[in-house]
Design a protein around this motif. Structure first.
Motif, mmCIF file in Angstrom:
data_model
loop_
_atom_site.group_PDB
_atom_site.id
_atom_site.type_symbol
_atom_site.label_atom_id
_atom_site.label_comp_id
_atom_site.label_asym_id
_atom_site.label_seq_id
_atom_site.Cartn_x
_atom_site.Cartn_y
_atom_site.Cartn_z
ATOM 1 N N ALA A 38 -2.958 -6.479 2.882
ATOM 2 C CA ALA A 38 -1.887 -7.617 2.573
ATOM 3 C C ALA A 38 -2.387 -9.105 2.148
ATOM 4 O O ALA A 38 -3.495 -9.448 2.604
ATOM 5 N N LEU A 97 -1.171 -12.754 1.749
ATOM 6 C CA LEU A 97 -0.121 -13.866 2.460
ATOM 7 C C LEU A 97 -0.249 -15.179 1.852
ATOM 8 O O LEU A 97 -1.520 -15.802 1.894
ATOM 9 N N ALA A 148 -0.933 -10.647 10.584
ATOM 10 C CA ALA A 148 -1.109 -9.569 9.722
ATOM 11 C C ALA A 148 -2.204 -8.637 10.104
ATOM 12 O O ALA A 148 -2.095 -7.447 10.181
ATOM 13 N N ALA A 179 0.762 -4.957 -0.474
ATOM 14 C CA ALA A 179 2.064 -5.911 -0.201
ATOM 15 C C ALA A 179 1.797 -7.379 -0.185
ATOM 16 O O ALA A 179 0.373 -7.774 0.162
ATOM 17 N N GLY A 218 3.191 -11.324 1.152
ATOM 18 C CA GLY A 218 4.089 -12.101 1.890
ATOM 19 C C GLY A 218 4.245 -13.369 1.454
ATOM 20 O O GLY A 218 2.800 -14.050 1.237
ATOM 21 N N THR A 260 6.568 -12.691 9.546
ATOM 22 C CA THR A 260 6.112 -12.317 8.085
ATOM 23 C C THR A 260 4.838 -11.842 8.052
ATOM 24 O O THR A 260 4.794 -11.008 7.278
ATOM 25 N N SER A 309 4.491 -7.834 6.721
ATOM 26 C CA SER A 309 3.469 -7.706 5.261
ATOM 27 C C SER A 309 2.582 -6.755 5.671
ATOM 28 O O SER A 309 2.313 -5.989 4.747
#
Ligand SMILES: NC(=O)C1=CN([C@@H]2O[C@H](COP(=O)(O)OP(=O)(O)OC[C@H]3O[C@@H](n4cnc5c(N)ncnc54)[C@H](O)[C@@H]3O)[C@@H](O)[C@H]2O)[C@@H](O)CC1
Ligand SMILES: Nc1ncnc2c1ncn2[C@@H]1O[C@H](COP(=O)(O)OP(=O)(O)O)[C@@H](O)[C@H]1O
Ligand SMILES: [Mg+2]
Length: 284
Positions: free
Chosen positions: A30, A32, A50, A99, A101, A223, A227
């Motif tokens: 992930a 961010l 996350a 992914a 975020g 979030t 994520s």
């Protein structure tokens, strides 16, 4: 239409236990994109949430001033920095996350708005947008058509109003959000007490959480959790459903120990483990 309750029965349709032979390389990465001067905490909270929610790798993309803060606060998280010291001005990375975020604490500097625009024009990776990323979208509504299908937006009521305009009744709020979700093919997590999720005509209503969550950074943590789930190959709607449920459950678990007043966003993160365990135990 009646909302579908996000309760244990609904969650167990979606929740996947971790495979015994998995490894960090296939457990999801992930990214961010978060933080600005004075709000690097938002990036810390989102990226820590996350990594505590099961993905194998997390990278935080922050302005330069966030570099040491993140490395010291969460050594498990990797850091990429913008060229600018205090705000994000160009979103460039060579990693391949599953992914992304974007939004917590990024502010709305003109350079950041441009960076978000360029990013949205090129991005094909599953996406969740929160906080200032939503405020930037609200100021540039034509960019909504750039979002990858089923992008998850997580507005609180004020951010929702900036996106869809004012409403005069609850019914109108839902009608407008459903129309918005359909027009742009997006999932809207309408944060509140309780949180609702809108996916086209389908409405979900969360059953976990309490007023302890009314605390700074609580949304930034959400979030990070969503994520992480997106990076672990949950479909966007599943990641949204499971994310809001787990987020609320942490507050229900912690409340007897913290009370409403002393519960802070970091307590959500500390209790994610117990929230996941309660799902595992309910399957036994
Ligand atoms: N430690 C940190 O670095 C923190 C950074 N944060 C970041 O700060 C930026 C600004 O976020 P804010 O959300 O504070 O600013 P906003 O201006 O978007 O929202 C605050 C306004 O929304 C209203 N509002 C919020 N929740 C509401 C609800 N449930 N019902 C009705 N009205 C509601 C408030 O009354 C206030 O007027 C974001 O980028 C955010 O991610 C915040 O998350 C706080 C913590
Ligand atoms: N009274 C409440 N009951 C249940 N959940 C709440 C309550 N107040 C806030 N929350 C939850 O806390 C989170 C707040 O998010 P947000 O306003 O974005 O916080 P921040 O921007 O400070 O991180 C949302 O998930 C919201 O649903
Ligand atoms: Mg927020």
């Amino acid at each position: 239409m009646l909302p579908i309750p996000i309760d244990l029965k609904e969650i167990l349709k979606h929740y996947k236990t971790i495979a015994q032979h998995t490894h960090k390389g296939i457990q999801g990465h992930a990214l961010l994109i978060a933080g600005s001067y004075g709000k690097i905490g938002a990036a810390v909270l989102a990226s820590k949430a996350a990594i505590k929610s099961g993905c194998g790798l997390v990278t935080a993309f922050v302005p330069k001033c966030g570099y040491e803060i993140i490395q010291i606060a969460i050594p498990e998280v990797m850091v990429l920095t913008d060229m600018e010291e205090k705000y994000i001005s160009k979103i460039a990375f060579e990693i391949q996350p599953q992914a992304i975020g974007i939004g917590p604490g990024i502010g709305q500097d003109e350079a950041t708005q441009k960076a978000v625009h360029e990013f949205l024009e090129n991005n094909k990776i599953p996406l969740i947008m929160d906080a200032d990323a939503l405020n930037i979208l609200s100021q540039n509504k034509s960019w909504l058509s750039l979002l990858v299908s089923k992008t998850i937006l997580t507005p609180h009521p004020k951010e929702l109003e900036r996106l869809i305009g004012k409403w005069t009744s609850e019914e109108e709020k839902f009608q407008k959000t459903i129309a918005f979700s359909k027009e742009y093919n997006l999932i809207v997590v309408m944060k509140g007490a309780p949180t609702h999720i809108i996916d086209g005509e389908t409405i979900y209503q969360n059953t976990t959480g309490n007023a302890a969550l009314a605390t700074a950074g609580s949304g930034d943590v959400l979030t990070g959790i969503i994520s992480s789930l997106l990076a672990q190959s949950y479909e966007p709607i599943q990641a949204a459903i499971l994310g809001v449920y787990l987020h609320g459950l942490t507050a229900d678990i912690a409340l007897p120990e913290t009370g409403y007043q002393s519960f802070i966003a970091s307590d959500i993160i500390s209790n994610i483990g117990k929230a996941f365990l309660s799902l595992d135990n309910s399957r036994k």
